[in-house]
Write an enzyme that holds these catalytic residues in place. Structure first.
Site, PDB file in Angstrom:
ATOM      1  N   ARG A   1       0.769  -1.375   0.095  1.00  0.00           N
ATOM      2  CA  ARG A   1       0.163  -0.088  -0.004  1.00  0.00           C
ATOM      3  C   ARG A   1       0.853   1.262  -0.003  1.00  0.00           C
ATOM      4  NH1 ARG A   1      -2.694  -3.050   3.857  1.00  0.00           N
ATOM      5  NH2 ARG A   1      -4.580  -4.203   2.929  1.00  0.00           N
TER       6      ARG A   1
ATOM      7  N   LYS B   1       1.280  11.080 -11.501  1.00  0.00           N
ATOM      8  CA  LYS B   1       0.531  10.092 -12.202  1.00  0.00           C
ATOM      9  C   LYS B   1       1.291   8.893 -12.478  1.00  0.00           C
ATOM     10  CE  LYS B   1      -1.944  12.795 -15.790  1.00  0.00           C
ATOM     11  NZ  LYS B   1      -2.771  12.740 -16.927  1.00  0.00           N
TER      12      LYS B   1
ATOM     13  N   GLU C   1       7.089  19.155 -25.717  1.00  0.00           N
ATOM     14  CA  GLU C   1       6.022  19.492 -24.430  1.00  0.00           C
ATOM     15  C   GLU C   1       6.534  20.799 -23.844  1.00  0.00           C
ATOM     16  OE1 GLU C   1       3.321  17.582 -23.444  1.00  0.00           O
ATOM     17  OE2 GLU C   1       4.084  15.900 -24.109  1.00  0.00           O
TER      18      GLU C   1
ATOM     19  N   LYS D   1       4.606  23.249 -14.411  1.00  0.00           N
ATOM     20  CA  LYS D   1       3.598  22.147 -14.434  1.00  0.00           C
ATOM     21  C   LYS D   1       3.410  22.225 -12.792  1.00  0.00           C
ATOM     22  CE  LYS D   1       2.465  17.353 -15.347  1.00  0.00           C
ATOM     23  NZ  LYS D   1       2.718  16.301 -15.721  1.00  0.00           N
TER      24      LYS D   1
ATOM     25  N   GLU E   1      -6.608  16.001 -11.508  1.00  0.00           N
ATOM     26  CA  GLU E   1      -6.850  16.423 -12.957  1.00  0.00           C
ATOM     27  C   GLU E   1      -8.720  16.623 -13.008  1.00  0.00           C
ATOM     28  OE1 GLU E   1      -5.788  13.305 -15.623  1.00  0.00           O
ATOM     29  OE2 GLU E   1      -4.989  15.079 -16.760  1.00  0.00           O
TER      30      GLU E   1
ATOM     31  N   ARG F   1      -6.068  21.440 -14.444  1.00  0.00           N
ATOM     32  CA  ARG F   1      -5.174  20.542 -14.935  1.00  0.00           C
ATOM     33  C   ARG F   1      -5.294  20.267 -16.526  1.00  0.00           C
ATOM     34  NH1 ARG F   1      -1.826  15.877 -11.426  1.00  0.00           N
ATOM     35  NH2 ARG F   1      -0.676  15.163 -13.077  1.00  0.00           N
TER      36      ARG F   1
ATOM     37  N   ASN G   1      -3.394  19.272 -21.379  1.00  0.00           N
ATOM     38  CA  ASN G   1      -3.634  18.529 -22.502  1.00  0.00           C
ATOM     39  C   ASN G   1      -3.543  19.203 -23.782  1.00  0.00           C
ATOM     40  OD1 ASN G   1      -3.737  16.024 -21.341  1.00  0.00           O
ATOM     41  ND2 ASN G   1      -5.522  16.229 -20.565  1.00  0.00           N
TER      42      ASN G   1
ATOM     43  N   HIS H   1      -3.089  17.505 -27.154  1.00  0.00           N
ATOM     44  CA  HIS H   1      -3.221  16.070 -27.113  1.00  0.00           C
ATOM     45  C   HIS H   1      -4.274  15.293 -27.277  1.00  0.00           C
ATOM     46  CE1 HIS H   1       0.351  17.006 -24.392  1.00  0.00           C
ATOM     47  NE2 HIS H   1       0.616  15.599 -24.216  1.00  0.00           N
TER      48      HIS H   1
ATOM     49  N   HIS I   1      -3.065  11.997 -29.135  1.00  0.00           N
ATOM     50  CA  HIS I   1      -3.214  10.665 -28.589  1.00  0.00           C
ATOM     51  C   HIS I   1      -3.850   9.861 -29.832  1.00  0.00           C
ATOM     52  CE1 HIS I   1      -3.161  12.015 -24.148  1.00  0.00           C
ATOM     53  NE2 HIS I   1      -1.997  11.465 -24.645  1.00  0.00           N
TER      54      HIS I   1
ATOM     55  N   HIS J   1       5.866  10.630 -28.623  1.00  0.00           N
ATOM     56  CA  HIS J   1       4.849  11.220 -28.257  1.00  0.00           C
ATOM     57  C   HIS J   1       4.932  12.903 -28.297  1.00  0.00           C
ATOM     58  CE1 HIS J   1       1.632  12.557 -25.493  1.00  0.00           C
ATOM     59  NE2 HIS J   1       2.671  13.129 -24.511  1.00  0.00           N
TER      60      HIS J   1
HETATM   61  N1  LIG Z   1       2.693  10.042 -15.743  1.00  0.00           N
HETATM   62  C1  LIG Z   1       2.546  11.139 -16.345  1.00  0.00           C
HETATM   63  O1  LIG Z   1       2.095  12.091 -16.156  1.00  0.00           O
HETATM   64  C2  LIG Z   1       3.137  10.858 -17.846  1.00  0.00           C
HETATM   65  C3  LIG Z   1       3.172  12.259 -18.572  1.00  0.00           C
HETATM   66  C4  LIG Z   1       3.505  11.907 -20.191  1.00  0.00           C
HETATM   67  C5  LIG Z   1       4.046  10.738 -20.459  1.00  0.00           C
HETATM   68  N2  LIG Z   1       3.827   9.582 -19.811  1.00  0.00           N
HETATM   69  C6  LIG Z   1       4.316   8.213 -20.274  1.00  0.00           C
HETATM   70  O2  LIG Z   1       5.866   8.412 -20.434  1.00  0.00           O
HETATM   71  C7  LIG Z   1       6.097   7.399 -21.444  1.00  0.00           C
HETATM   72  C8  LIG Z   1       7.041   7.847 -22.277  1.00  0.00           C
HETATM   73  O3  LIG Z   1       8.264   8.357 -21.802  1.00  0.00           O
HETATM   74  P1  LIG Z   1       9.531   8.565 -22.578  1.00  0.00           P
HETATM   75  O4  LIG Z   1       9.246   9.412 -23.874  1.00  0.00           O
HETATM   76  O5  LIG Z   1      10.293   9.148 -21.522  1.00  0.00           O
HETATM   77  O6  LIG Z   1       9.793   7.177 -22.927  1.00  0.00           O
HETATM   78  P2  LIG Z   1      10.901   6.008 -22.394  1.00  0.00           P
HETATM   79  O7  LIG Z   1      10.667   5.977 -21.104  1.00  0.00           O
HETATM   80  O8  LIG Z   1      10.525   4.741 -23.329  1.00  0.00           O
HETATM   81  O9  LIG Z   1      12.268   6.481 -22.986  1.00  0.00           O
HETATM   82  C9  LIG Z   1      12.529   6.629 -24.489  1.00  0.00           C
HETATM   83  C10 LIG Z   1      13.848   5.795 -24.843  1.00  0.00           C
HETATM   84  O10 LIG Z   1      15.050   6.561 -24.264  1.00  0.00           O
HETATM   85  C11 LIG Z   1      15.791   5.510 -23.542  1.00  0.00           C
HETATM   86  N3  LIG Z   1      16.308   6.506 -22.631  1.00  0.00           N
HETATM   87  C12 LIG Z   1      16.045   7.150 -21.578  1.00  0.00           C
HETATM   88  N4  LIG Z   1      16.798   7.931 -21.070  1.00  0.00           N
HETATM   89  C13 LIG Z   1      17.863   7.798 -21.630  1.00  0.00           C
HETATM   90  C14 LIG Z   1      19.205   8.587 -21.639  1.00  0.00           C
HETATM   91  N5  LIG Z   1      19.557   9.404 -20.714  1.00  0.00           N
HETATM   92  N6  LIG Z   1      20.249   8.174 -22.442  1.00  0.00           N
HETATM   93  C15 LIG Z   1      19.768   7.212 -23.645  1.00  0.00           C
HETATM   94  N7  LIG Z   1      18.758   6.851 -23.707  1.00  0.00           N
HETATM   95  C16 LIG Z   1      17.628   7.099 -22.829  1.00  0.00           C
HETATM   96  C17 LIG Z   1      14.919   4.512 -22.852  1.00  0.00           C
HETATM   97  O11 LIG Z   1      15.684   3.530 -22.679  1.00  0.00           O
HETATM   98  C18 LIG Z   1      13.734   4.399 -24.000  1.00  0.00           C
HETATM   99  O12 LIG Z   1      14.366   3.667 -25.105  1.00  0.00           O
HETATM  100  C19 LIG Z   1       4.738   6.698 -21.848  1.00  0.00           C
HETATM  101  O13 LIG Z   1       4.485   5.640 -21.340  1.00  0.00           O
HETATM  102  C20 LIG Z   1       3.806   7.834 -21.410  1.00  0.00           C
HETATM  103  O14 LIG Z   1       2.551   7.348 -21.157  1.00  0.00           O
HETATM  104  C21 LIG Z   1       3.424   9.777 -18.310  1.00  0.00           C
HETATM  105 ZN   LIG Z   2       2.061  14.982 -23.517  1.00  0.00          ZN
END
Ligand SMILES: NC(=O)c1ccc[n+]([C@@H]2O[C@H](COP(=O)([O-])OP(=O)(O)OC[C@H]3O[C@@H](n4cnc5c(N)ncnc54)[C@H](O)[C@@H]3O)[C@@H](O)[C@H]2O)c1
Ligand SMILES: [Zn+2]
Length: 364
Positions: free
Chosen positions: A120, A142, A184, A226, A236, A240, A244, A247, A251, A264
């Site tokens: 938990r 999130k 972003e 943010k 949200e 908030r 989006n 987005h 999406h 993304h």
């Molecule tokens: N929680 C939230 O509020 C929120 C907001 C936006 C996106 N997301 C989520 O985030 C995810 C996407 O995140 P992302 O774009 O970071 O993708 P990711 O985590 O897949 O990273 C992208 C790629 O870069 C590599 N990588 C990461 N850091 C590195 C570094 N310093 N050097 C070399 N390679 C590196 C990773 O291994 C991966 O292959 C999605 O699943 C999305 O839904 C969540």
């Molecule tokens: Zn986004």
């Protein structure tokens, strides 16, 4: 110790080059975290940054161990979370131990989900290594994993105790991921900060290197925005939603092209162009402001249409269909975040379907 900026809010956010390697043990102790640290990472990030991070955690004798997942979106699954629970059970993890997420949004979201649910709730520390994770996914609490029927369907609001944002981690990030993260930040500027928009355009070359000084400054500013929005609406339900911007279309494009074809931020760049066009055609936004957004998007080498990326554009029907399945739909009406100027948002549920179709067709 390196120069670091602190941003309060639901999590303690520390921003500065070197924060992942210098003074990390002190940061953990200052939060009252006394137990072991379980590092979750992926197999691209861990070989680049993992050992130095473990050494920094162990600097004052604390125990740390790591669990490394395959890089990529499929890792954000209930199966992976289950494997992580097994691993924590084997190590007899306790409530006083912490989970530290070292990686991009995938590792961050998965780690947040496991930290929220195991016993938990275990204390969570984010060490985001993509630009997207640094300015967006690690901030705001999130956490989620994907369900076969939809992205981020199973999750929780579970803010980290500490977010360590080290711009130096970006030096190993592939350029395409870096540019995608800047999309972003352009979004944040469009909805909240016209001055930052100018700064982004002026500094785009340095930010794509990335030069650490301007990058740290812009990251800090973007995180602050943010944090402020999240503070007003942590779960949200209201304000908030402005985050989006761009987005709704983004999406839908990601879903209609099959996840992974567009990054993304690339989808967000295209989606913002769509949202700006809709805003203009409804007479809300001046063409000149939409053009300023276009300049910023182009300065980071981001696409304005799907075909710019060499990706086969999906049929517009597929994109429009995906839009209706989006989380932002309430009582079957899409809630559009639109602009009345740079830094001035408005939310509308009455955008004519014919206008949406016309704009989506222009974006493919
Ligand atoms: N929680 C939230 O509020 C929120 C907001 C936006 C996106 N997301 C989520 O985030 C995810 C996407 O995140 P992302 O774009 O970071 O993708 P990711 O985590 O897949 O990273 C992208 C790629 O870069 C590599 N990588 C990461 N850091 C590195 C570094 N310093 N050097 C070399 N390679 C590196 C990773 O291994 C991966 O292959 C999605 O699943 C999305 O839904 C969540
Ligand atoms: Zn986004």
């Amino acid at each position: 110790m390196v120069e670091r900026a602190r941003i309060g809010g639901q999590s303690e956010v520390v921003v500065g080059p070197g924060v992942l390697t210098e003074g990390l043990a002190t940061e953990l102790a200052a939060l009252g975290l006394k137990g072991r640290v379980f590092v979750f990472s992926d197999d691209r990030v861990f070989p680049l940054h993992g050992e130095r991070l473990l050494a920094a955690i162990r600097a004052d004798g604390r125990e740390a161990s790591a669990r490394v997942f395959p890089a990529g979106e499929p890792t954000k699954s209930l199966d992976t979370a289950f494997g992580a629970y097994d691993w924590l059970v084997e190590r007899r993890a306790e409530r006083g131990d912490a989970i530290l997420a070292l990686g991009g949004g995938v590792v961050g979201d998965l780690s947040g989900f496991v930290a929220a649910t195991y016993l938990r709730g275990l204390p969570l520390v984010h060490a985001p290594t993509t630009l997207l994770a640094q300015i967006d996914s690690s901030i705001g609490g999130k956490a989620a994993v994907n369900h076969p029927r939809g992205k981020n369907l199973v999750g929780a609001f579970y803010p980290a105790r500490l977010v360590l944002v080290d711009p130096r981690a970006l030096l190993t990030l592939p350029r395409r991921d870096l540019a995608s993260g800047w999309a972003e930040v352009v979004k944040t500027a469009m909805i909240l900060d016209p001055e930052m928009l100018d700064l982004l355009v002026e500094q785009s070359r340095a930010l794509l290197e990335p030069d650490l000084d301007p990058t740290t400054e812009v990251i800090r500013r973007s995180i602050q925005h943010k944090v402020d929005v999240v503070a007003e609406d942590p779960t949200e339900r209201g304000r908030r939603v402005i985050l989006n911007y761009g987005h709704t279309i983004a999406h839908a494009l990601e879903s209609a092209t099959g996840y992974g074809q567009l990054l993304h931020g690339e989808a967000v760049a295209i989606g913002m162009r769509g949202a700006a066009r809709i805003s203009c055609r409804l007479g809300l936004l001046a063409e000149s402001d939409a053009a300023r957004q276009g300049v910023a998007v182009a300065a980071f080498g981001l696409p304005s249409r799907v075909r710019d990326l060499g990706v086969e554009p999906p049929p517009s029907e597929a994109v429009l269909g995906a839009m209706l399945l989006d989380k932002k739909v309430q009582e079957r009406a899409v809630r559009w975040v639109l602009l009345e100027g740079i830094g001035r948002t408005t939310v509308r549920s009455d955008v004519p379907a014919s206008l949406v179709r016309e704009v989506v067709e222009e974006l493919l």
